[in-house]
Enzyme design. Structure first.
Site, mmCIF file in Angstrom:
data_model
loop_
_atom_site.group_PDB
_atom_site.id
_atom_site.type_symbol
_atom_site.label_atom_id
_atom_site.label_comp_id
_atom_site.label_asym_id
_atom_site.label_seq_id
_atom_site.Cartn_x
_atom_site.Cartn_y
_atom_site.Cartn_z
ATOM 1 N N GLY A 1 34.279 -0.484 -51.544
ATOM 2 C CA GLY A 1 33.000 -0.700 -50.887
ATOM 3 C C GLY A 1 33.212 -0.839 -49.391
ATOM 4 O O GLY A 1 32.788 -1.814 -48.781
ATOM 5 N N SER B 1 32.475 1.521 -46.755
ATOM 6 C CA SER B 1 31.907 2.558 -45.901
ATOM 7 C C SER B 1 30.890 2.053 -44.892
ATOM 8 O O SER B 1 30.571 2.759 -43.931
ATOM 9 C CB SER B 1 31.253 3.645 -46.765
ATOM 10 O OG SER B 1 30.126 3.122 -47.453
ATOM 11 N N ASN C 1 34.578 -5.570 -52.176
ATOM 12 C CA ASN C 1 33.412 -5.864 -51.356
ATOM 13 C C ASN C 1 32.105 -5.292 -51.904
ATOM 14 O O ASN C 1 31.029 -5.731 -51.521
ATOM 15 C CB ASN C 1 33.632 -5.325 -49.934
ATOM 16 C CG ASN C 1 32.383 -5.430 -49.085
ATOM 17 O OD1 ASN C 1 31.964 -6.522 -48.709
ATOM 18 N ND2 ASN C 1 31.755 -4.295 -48.794
ATOM 19 N N TYR D 1 21.612 -11.715 -58.749
ATOM 20 C CA TYR D 1 22.609 -11.602 -57.680
ATOM 21 C C TYR D 1 23.359 -12.914 -57.509
ATOM 22 O O TYR D 1 24.598 -12.953 -57.461
ATOM 23 C CB TYR D 1 21.904 -11.208 -56.386
ATOM 24 C CG TYR D 1 22.771 -11.124 -55.160
ATOM 25 C CD1 TYR D 1 23.522 -9.976 -54.889
ATOM 26 C CD2 TYR D 1 22.839 -12.175 -54.247
ATOM 27 C CE1 TYR D 1 24.312 -9.888 -53.754
ATOM 28 C CE2 TYR D 1 23.619 -12.099 -53.111
ATOM 29 C CZ TYR D 1 24.351 -10.950 -52.870
ATOM 30 O OH TYR D 1 25.131 -10.876 -51.736
ATOM 31 N N ALA E 1 23.686 -15.511 -59.592
ATOM 32 C CA ALA E 1 24.483 -15.894 -60.754
ATOM 33 C C ALA E 1 25.792 -15.120 -60.823
ATOM 34 O O ALA E 1 26.857 -15.678 -61.136
ATOM 35 C CB ALA E 1 23.668 -15.676 -62.029
ATOM 36 N N ILE F 1 23.970 -11.589 -43.192
ATOM 37 C CA ILE F 1 24.663 -10.748 -42.210
ATOM 38 C C ILE F 1 23.746 -9.588 -41.820
ATOM 39 O O ILE F 1 23.188 -8.900 -42.681
ATOM 40 C CB ILE F 1 25.981 -10.198 -42.781
ATOM 41 C CG1 ILE F 1 26.886 -11.342 -43.266
ATOM 42 C CG2 ILE F 1 26.689 -9.339 -41.744
ATOM 43 C CD1 ILE F 1 27.314 -12.320 -42.198
#
Length: 249
Positions: free
Chosen positions: A14, A16, A91, A151, A153, A184
């Protein structure tokens, strides 16, 4: 003290865009050979081109981390292309923000099982290098979340899995740690989009961050490099919140 990863082999699953891209760039800027994977061919090629500017060996491969066969193939391809692996960074996220079947399935398949699959596949490489694993969770995994229960949990499960793997892999001298980022913001990212589409939500989040702003991907990358370096050589099974105090409120 300056960090150097010259000669080290890093895989960012992950990698990119956003946090993953910044982590991959941080390693490349500090001399590492870097492999990245992502589902989007367009963003993957853009990241690959940017990484290559630093003059180290770069490998990029499309991969759906929700597919076990693709994950195994990707890890082995990265290990072969780089000549081994010293650090695995997990990630990727499916961003399953609701409480329906699709949100749960995506979060479990990508965020949790994608991480477990990548770790299983990378262990033979990391055992040889006495390397480390870094999982990217979220402060959502440390608290209740009415807005994104699936998300949150799954991110909580990832924090627990980091502790379990830190214990299980200590005998192999493989460290396993986790970062829990706060909100972020970056170009093309979720919070930049919500600044326009859901301004009340955006400013509500902003008002809840004691530091007075959302974070930047580079601020997560700095901690990622520390946890992957010899400076963190006796740290394992830990999760660090990087959030400007957001989780304190």
């Amino acid at each position: 003290m300056e960090l150097s990863f010259k000669g080290k082999k890093i895989l960012v699953a992950g990698g990119s865009r956003g946090i993953g891209r910044s982590i991959a760039l941080g390693f490349a800027e500090n001399g590492a050979d870097v492999a990245v994977c992502a589902r989007s061919a367009e963003s993957l090629r853009a990241a690959e081109a940017e990484l290559k500017r630093h003059g180290t060996k770069i490998f990029a491969m499309e991969c759906d981390l929700g597919d076990e066969t693709q994950v195994t193939r990707m890890v082995d391809a990265a290990g072969t292309a780089l000549g081994g692996l010293d650090v695995l960074v997990n990630n990727a996220s499916g961003l399953g923000a609701n409480d329906d079947e699709d949100a749960w399935r995506t979060s479990i398949d990508v965020d949790l099982l994608g991480t477990a699959r990548a770790i299983r596949s990378a262990i033979p490489y990391l055992e040889k290098s006495k390397g480390s694993i870094l999982n990217i969770s979220s402060i959502s995994g440390m608290m209740a979340s009415a807005r994104s229960p699936a998300y949150a949990a799954v991110k909580a499960a990832l924090i627990n899995y980091t502790m379990s793997q830190g214990l299980a892999l200590a005998a192999k001298q493989i460290r396993v740690n986790c970062i829990a980022p706060g909100s972020i913001e970056f170009p093309g990212g979720l919070w930049e989009e919500r600044k326009t589409s859901e301004p009340a939500l955006y400013h509500g989040i902003l008002d809840g961050i004691p530091w007075g702003r959302l974070g930047a991907p580079e601020e997560i990358a700095d901690v990622a490099l520390f946890l992957s370096s010899d400076l963190a050589r006796w740290i394992t099974g830990q999760t660090i919140a990087v959030d400007g105090g957001q989780s304190l409120t």
